[in-house]
Design a protein around this motif. Structure first.
Motif, PDB file in Angstrom:
ATOM      1  N   ILE A   1       8.323  14.552   5.671  1.00  0.00           N
ATOM      2  CA  ILE A   1       7.318  14.057   6.613  1.00  0.00           C
ATOM      3  C   ILE A   1       6.869  15.234   7.470  1.00  0.00           C
ATOM      4  CG2 ILE A   1       6.837  12.454   8.502  1.00  0.00           C
ATOM      5  CD1 ILE A   1       9.269  10.800   7.454  1.00  0.00           C
TER       6      ILE A   1
ATOM      7  N   ARG B   1       7.790   5.637   9.203  1.00  0.00           N
ATOM      8  CA  ARG B   1       7.846   6.369   7.936  1.00  0.00           C
ATOM      9  C   ARG B   1       9.271   6.604   7.445  1.00  0.00           C
ATOM     10  NH1 ARG B   1       3.409   7.315  10.569  1.00  0.00           N
ATOM     11  NH2 ARG B   1       1.517   8.103   9.557  1.00  0.00           N
TER      12      ARG B   1
ATOM     13  N   ALA C   1      12.861  13.506   1.292  1.00  0.00           N
ATOM     14  CA  ALA C   1      11.965  12.429   1.722  1.00  0.00           C
ATOM     15  C   ALA C   1      12.319  11.853   3.083  1.00  0.00           C
ATOM     16  CB  ALA C   1      11.959  11.314   0.670  1.00  0.00           C
TER      17      ALA C   1
ATOM     18  N   LYS D   1       2.101   9.365   4.651  1.00  0.00           N
ATOM     19  CA  LYS D   1       3.407  10.036   4.557  1.00  0.00           C
ATOM     20  C   LYS D   1       3.595  10.943   5.763  1.00  0.00           C
ATOM     21  CE  LYS D   1       4.089  13.802   2.039  1.00  0.00           C
ATOM     22  NZ  LYS D   1       4.645  14.794   3.018  1.00  0.00           N
TER      23      LYS D   1
ATOM     24  N   SER E   1      12.756   6.663   5.735  1.00  0.00           N
ATOM     25  CA  SER E   1      13.080   6.327   4.353  1.00  0.00           C
ATOM     26  C   SER E   1      13.938   5.069   4.303  1.00  0.00           C
ATOM     27  CB  SER E   1      13.838   7.482   3.703  1.00  0.00           C
ATOM     28  OG  SER E   1      14.289   7.125   2.423  1.00  0.00           O
TER      29      SER E   1
END
Length: 354
Positions: A151, A343, A125, A168, A345
């Motif tokens: 991504i 975006r 992620a 995302k 994490s």
């Protein structure tokens, strides 16, 4: 809100404040590879300082990132992890080719997940890759964990494309490298209302040409021009960007570079930098069902004076749609990083490296 009240940014103050923080704090770890790696041509930045072609955005990003202050050699402080494979390079490598891209990526993810702990802790992620060739939309078929979790910074950014998830993933513009002074022409000297030229590889383009082929104010051509586009782009108020095999093409960058107001003829398309830029302030988005009403729509913009505002705003956003050998603040490289920063994490694994 009237156009003259709109800024080219959704929230300029927020953007500038976040941009400053991003520039100061964002850290990216690039999976390391040696020059002796048998696939160094796919994994390392190009030796050329000036990549060319329609897919130059892939190469320019990798070169710029590798030389930037965003890179960290300490993965414990990384916000994001870059998967440095180049899909455009794989296409031209006879050992891989189009048919071997899916297996190459599957094997690559398997290798790094075994060799490093970073992928497995988040399922990917906090990882990303950049791809501009349209084959990128199927490249992850044998690595679904990349498609679902990582991504994807891609040019093929239609909401209906399998594997692309808005918010995302992120849309990157397909930009040709353009050295030298940006050309300009005053709106009063742009005599043609609108211009389009391109291959007939979609129903949208066929409909556009069939509807306006004999018009004197909207210039459409059912194949690529044999002469440079520059004069047509400089001589037109609006440039028609009609969906072909893909929605995103180099025409977006072309239109903006030549100060021609983009008219996007595509439905359900995640426009580049849409999180940051207010596209309605410098472009016209028209449903493909309204091609027959194009002249009415565009003339209304001209007669009301809205076109002049649109044109002025196009000039304001030009800096965001440019690559440089050495990145310049707010250019395409920095805009992509900002999209990634949004975006990044929020997952933090404590004591991972203790």
């Amino acid at each position: 809100m009237a156009l003259h009240d709109q800024d080219v940014y959704h929230e300029k103050d927020v953007f500038l404040e976040n941009y400053k923080e991003m520039n100061k704090s964002l850290k990216i770890y690039i999976y390391p590879h040696k020059k002796t790696d048998p696939f160094a041509n796919v994994l390392l930045p190009e030796n050329s300082a000036s990549p060319g072609g329609n897919y130059a955005s892939e190469s320019y990003f990798k070169i710029a990132l590798s030389m930037s202050h965003f890179v960290t050699e300490d993965p414990s402080e990384a916000d994001l992890f870059f998967l440095p494979f180049s899909i455009a390079s794989m296409r031209h490598d006879k050992r891989i080719g189009i048919g071997g891209i899916q297996d190459f990526i599957k094997d690559y993810i398997s290798t790094i997940s075994k060799k490093y702990p970073f992928w497995n802790r988040t399922g990917g992620a906090d990882h990303f890759y950049v791809a501009c060739h349209s084959i990128g939309r199927t490249a992850m078929e044998k690595a679904p964990e990349v498609r679902i979790n990582a991504i994807q910074v891609v040019c093929s950014s239609s909401y209906f494309l399998a594997g692309y998830t808005a918010h995302k993933d992120a849309s990157i513009p397909q930009i040709w490298p353009r050295p030298g002074v940006t050309p300009s022409r005053h709106p009063s000297k742009r005599k043609m209302l609108a211009f389009y030229a391109g291959a007939m590889n979609s129903k949208v383009r066929e409909s556009l040409v069939q509807t306006w082929i004999n018009d004197t104010e909207i210039s459409v051509h059912q194949k690529r021009l044999n002469t440079p586009y520059s004069e047509s782009l400089l001589g037109s108020k609006f440039c028609l960007l009609a969906k072909g095999f893909e929605v995103n093409t180099a025409r977006i960058g072309d239109a903006i570079y030549y100060g021609c107001v983009p008219v996007v003829l595509a439905d359900y398309y995640d426009l580049p930098f849409a999180d940051i830029l207010n596209w309605s302030s410098f472009a016209v988005v028209v449903s493909t069902e309204d091609i027959a009403f194009l002249k009415t729509i565009l003339k209304k913009r001209v007669d009301s004076g809205e076109y002049l505002k649109l044109h002025n705003n196009v000039l304001k956003v030009q800096k965001h749609f440019q690559w440089h050998k050495k990145p310049v603040d707010f250019d395409t490289f920095y805009m992509v990083l900002y999209e990634l920063w949004l975006r990044r994490s929020s997952i933090r694994i404590l004591n991972l490296f203790n």
